[in-house]
Design an enzyme around this catalytic site. Structure first.
Site, PDB file in Angstrom:
ATOM      1  N   TRP A 186       0.866  -1.177   0.000  1.00 28.52           N
ATOM      2  CA  TRP A 186       0.000   0.000   0.000  1.00 28.52           C
ATOM      3  C   TRP A 186       0.903   1.227   0.000  1.00 28.52           C
ATOM      4  CZ3 TRP A 186      -0.293   3.973   3.687  1.00 28.52           C
ATOM      5  CH2 TRP A 186      -1.176   5.021   3.306  1.00 28.52           C
ATOM      6  N   GLU A 227      -2.963  -3.004  -2.588  1.00 27.26           N
ATOM      7  CA  GLU A 227      -4.105  -2.412  -1.882  1.00 27.26           C
ATOM      8  C   GLU A 227      -4.426  -1.009  -2.377  1.00 27.26           C
ATOM      9  OE1 GLU A 227      -3.337  -1.846   2.286  1.00 27.26           O
ATOM     10  OE2 GLU A 227      -5.422  -1.304   2.741  1.00 27.26           O
ATOM     11  N   LYS A 229      -7.056   2.496  -2.541  1.00 30.41           N
ATOM     12  CA  LYS A 229      -7.708   3.341  -1.549  1.00 30.41           C
ATOM     13  C   LYS A 229      -8.446   4.458  -2.253  1.00 30.41           C
ATOM     14  CE  LYS A 229      -6.582   5.654   2.796  1.00 30.41           C
ATOM     15  NZ  LYS A 229      -5.561   5.910   3.808  1.00 30.41           N
ATOM     16  N   ASP A 260      -9.583  -3.277   1.496  1.00 36.18           N
ATOM     17  CA  ASP A 260      -9.639  -2.733   2.857  1.00 36.18           C
ATOM     18  C   ASP A 260     -11.043  -2.175   3.046  1.00 36.18           C
ATOM     19  OD1 ASP A 260      -9.576  -0.725   4.982  1.00 36.18           O
ATOM     20  OD2 ASP A 260      -7.405  -1.004   5.000  1.00 36.18           O
ATOM     21  N   HIS A 263     -11.756   1.566   2.718  1.00 30.33           N
ATOM     22  CA  HIS A 263     -11.194   2.286   1.572  1.00 30.33           C
ATOM     23  C   HIS A 263     -12.147   2.524   0.418  1.00 30.33           C
ATOM     24  CE1 HIS A 263      -6.659   1.560   2.534  1.00 30.33           C
ATOM     25  NE2 HIS A 263      -7.321   2.131   3.513  1.00 30.33           N
ATOM     26  N   HIS A 287      -8.419  -6.473   4.286  1.00 33.92           N
ATOM     27  CA  HIS A 287      -8.032  -5.663   5.430  1.00 33.92           C
ATOM     28  C   HIS A 287      -9.329  -5.328   6.144  1.00 33.92           C
ATOM     29  CE1 HIS A 287      -3.714  -3.970   4.803  1.00 33.92           C
ATOM     30  NE2 HIS A 287      -3.755  -5.273   4.994  1.00 33.92           N
ATOM     31  N   ASP A 295     -12.266   8.605   8.664  1.00 33.06           N
ATOM     32  CA  ASP A 295     -11.240   7.666   9.141  1.00 33.06           C
ATOM     33  C   ASP A 295     -11.558   6.261   8.665  1.00 33.06           C
ATOM     34  OD1 ASP A 295      -8.967   6.756  10.691  1.00 33.06           O
ATOM     35  OD2 ASP A 295     -10.466   5.808  11.966  1.00 33.06           O
ATOM     36  N   ASP A 297      -9.963   3.550   9.798  1.00 29.17           N
ATOM     37  CA  ASP A 297      -9.267   2.584  10.646  1.00 29.17           C
ATOM     38  C   ASP A 297      -9.750   2.508  12.084  1.00 29.17           C
ATOM     39  OD1 ASP A 297      -7.141   1.702   8.681  1.00 29.17           O
ATOM     40  OD2 ASP A 297      -6.879   3.863   8.636  1.00 29.17           O
ATOM     41  N   ASP A 327      -6.859  -4.506  10.063  1.00 32.99           N
ATOM     42  CA  ASP A 327      -6.112  -3.265   9.814  1.00 32.99           C
ATOM     43  C   ASP A 327      -6.846  -2.079  10.418  1.00 32.99           C
ATOM     44  OD1 ASP A 327      -4.479  -1.268   8.966  1.00 32.99           O
ATOM     45  OD2 ASP A 327      -5.157  -1.281   6.885  1.00 32.99           O
TER      46      ASP A 327
END
Ligand code: RNT
Ligand code: ZN
Length: 420
Positions: A186, A227, A229, A260, A263, A287, A295, A297, A327
């Protein structure tokens, strides 16, 4: 709750599920085979031991909860506690900034397997597989906002060397631990404002990836993932490695695509993407994360999305083609607890998916009886999966419910409080 109560509740739950044609013992056996790749970086807010700069790349760990791990031994000690509270045997996912260089400054493009000896022998003793990541952020060479897609040839080549080295390190891990190491790439590359040339950085990225993957390494040792995003903090307008870019790259080059869950546009469904991309790809990396506003995460919880991801993997029989990594990074709560909460919630989601009569649901669908399908789906939500989960914890020797928090609190008092 005493073991006797847990067993009694489990027997009642087993009977209840049997009425729906679900074999809970079988679901538990399948659950115990699921390996999560637990991300080391929740333990220290994506800090690492290199100390070459603050966290950047458009990702942030907000909060300053005391007791953060500052050394490899502290991080491993925290991980030992976390793994002891998560049922089952799992994997550890490392980033290159967690190298142990004995106090020497080793540039990222010169990292070698020997700098991960400590991790490899620790993982070997605990029978954990290791996965790996190049670190393309928090570094002076990433200060321009571009790494593998940089127009500056010296910057680009630095990161190509880094990525190639990471695959060799991962190969050593795969060989030593007898299980292929998933290496994920990533990069934060992109720009804050509207760019005039979206084409060139992407063509450069493609060329860099070709160079990185040019070295043949057996898939028995290394599995490569890429990965994408949607945006990052500071790369709101343009991300070179977007989902579309990597989907195309992964298909064309038989790589793993990393999805992810933080993402994508919030109304896009990551669960829905799994069968879409696995129709053309052999394997993927997940992920598992939780996006909230900007955000990507937050700590994983038993959300509808988490449940949807697990259902797609289980109901479609994809377990052997999907690598499941966590993640997220939250610095505002106890970091060990953050690992445990996310991992346990992910596993619970997989258990719930395993406890569904997937075949029955499919039959109703094929028969065109969508009314019964919806009725059954809703009825399943009221079944006692919690009793099955508690029994799983008992069998795995980990506390049920939130009983594990006692050990975390005790560790906080004894160990974390003493850290600077
Ligand atoms: C960032 C990506 C990436 C990182 C880790 C630390 O948006 O999700 O996977 O979280 O590499
Ligand atoms: Zn990610």
């Amino acid at each position: 709750m005493t073991p006797k109560t847990i067993e009694r509740n489990y027997r009642a739950a087993r009977d209840r599920y049997a009425e729906f044609g679900v074999d809970t013992d079988r679901a538990l056996r399948q659950l115990s085979a699921i390996r999560l790749s637990v991300h080391c970086w929740q333990g220290d807010d994506v800090g690492g031991f290199e100390r070459s700069g603050a966290l950047d790349g458009g990702i942030q760990a907000t909060g300053n909860y005391p007791g953060k791990a500052g050394t490899p031994d502290e991080l491993r000690s925290d991980l030992d506690l976390a793994f002891s509270l998560i049922p089952g045997r799992h994997r550890l996912n490392l980033h290159s900034i967690y190298a142990e260089t004995g106090g020497k400054k080793i540039p990222r493009d010169e990292l070698e397997p020997e700098h991960f000896e400590g991790w490899m022998s620790w993982a070997g003793r605990r029978k954990l597989g290791l996965d790996f990541n190049g670190t393309f952020f928090s570094h002076p060479m990433a200060a321009s906002g571009f790494t593998l897609s940089s127009r500056d040839e010296s910057v680009r080549r630095f990161w190509v060397r880094h990525a190639r080295g990471c695959r060799r390190i991962a190969a050593a891990m795969g060989r030593k631990l007898g299980s292929p190491s998933v290496v994920n790439i990533w990069i934060p590359d992109g720009s804050k404002d509207i760019s005039a040339d979206r084409r060139t950085p992407r063509e450069i990225l493609r060329k860099s990836l070709d160079e990185v993957f040019g070295e043949r390494i057996s898939p028995k040792l290394v599995l490569d993932a890429v990965e994408g995003k949607l945006f990052g903090i500071g790369s709101e307008s343009y991300v070179v490695g977007s989902h579309d870019f990597y989907l195309g790259y992964a298909v064309a080059n038989r790589k793993l695509l990393c999805l992810d869950s933080g993402h994508f546009h919030p109304t896009e469904s990551v669960p829905d993407k799994i069968s879409a991309v696995l129709s053309v790809l052999d394997e993927i990396l997940l992920h598992v994360s939780r996006g909230v506003r900007w955000d990507s995460d937050h700590v994983v919880i038993l959300s509808d999305e988490m449940r949807g991801i697990a259902e797609e993997v289980i109901w479609n029989g994809y377990l052997d083609r999907v690598h499941i990594g966590l993640d997220y990074f939250d610095a505002s709560i106890n970091r060990v607890a953050a690992w445990v909460i996310g991992a346990r919630s992910a596993l619970l989601a997989f258990l719930i998916a395993l406890l569904a009569p997937a075949q029955k649901l499919r039959e109703l669908e094929i028969a065109g009886d969508n009314t019964s399908r919806l009725a059954l789906m809703e009825a399943l939500k009221g079944l006692p999966f919690g009793a099955v989960w508690d029994y799983r914890c008992l069998a795995a020797g980990v506390p049920a419910g939130d009983g594990w928090m006692r050990q975390v609190k005790d560790y906080e008092r004894r160990v974390l409080a003493a850290r600077a």
